[in-house]
Scaffold this motif. Structure first.
Motif: not given
Length: 133
Positions: A106, A110-111, A101, A114
């Motif tokens: 980014r 995506r965060i 990442d 995760i």
């Protein structure tokens, strides 16, 4: 009068003459800008030393935490090797995701993915540890 008395008297006269001419001393004659430069250099040096001390404290804290994690992993491997291996593998996967990442940039969402994966891994791992401990 001997020589020492004459020298002392001459020094006293020179000092009185310097005071009488009305000129300020060297430090008082420095331009105002010089004082600002001296003050800015002093603040810079103080900030530099403060940052160096802070960096050393952060480094010592980071190394201490790393040693603590290593000690806990060693202890956990002695108590329950399977759970510790799964935990270390999960942490390695999370670190790889973090590096990807960071390097890859980014992308939206995506965060969240995760974080969801981290939460799911933690729940599964805790369930295994609680069930077999």
């Amino acid at each position: 009068m001997d020589r020492e008395e004459r020298l002392a008297r001459a020094r006293a006269e020179v000092a009185a003459a310097r005071k009488a001419d009305g000129k300020p001393g060297l430090w008082a004659r420095l331009p105002r800008g010089t004082w600002h430069v001296i003050a800015k250099v002093g603040r810079f040096l103080l900030e530099l030393v403060g940052e160096a001390v802070f960096e050393v404290l952060v480094a010592v804290l980071a190394i201490g935490l790393f040693v603590g994690v290593l000690a806990l992993v060693a202890w956990g491997f002695g108590v329950n090797p399977i759970a510790t291996t799964v935990l270390v593998a999960g942490l390695a996967v999370l670190l790889v995701f973090g590096v990807l990442d960071l390097v890859g940039g980014r992308r939206p969402g995506r965060i969240g993915a995760i974080l969801a994966g981290t939460g799911l891994f933690t729940v599964i791992w805790l369930g295994y540890v609680l069930a077999y401990s």
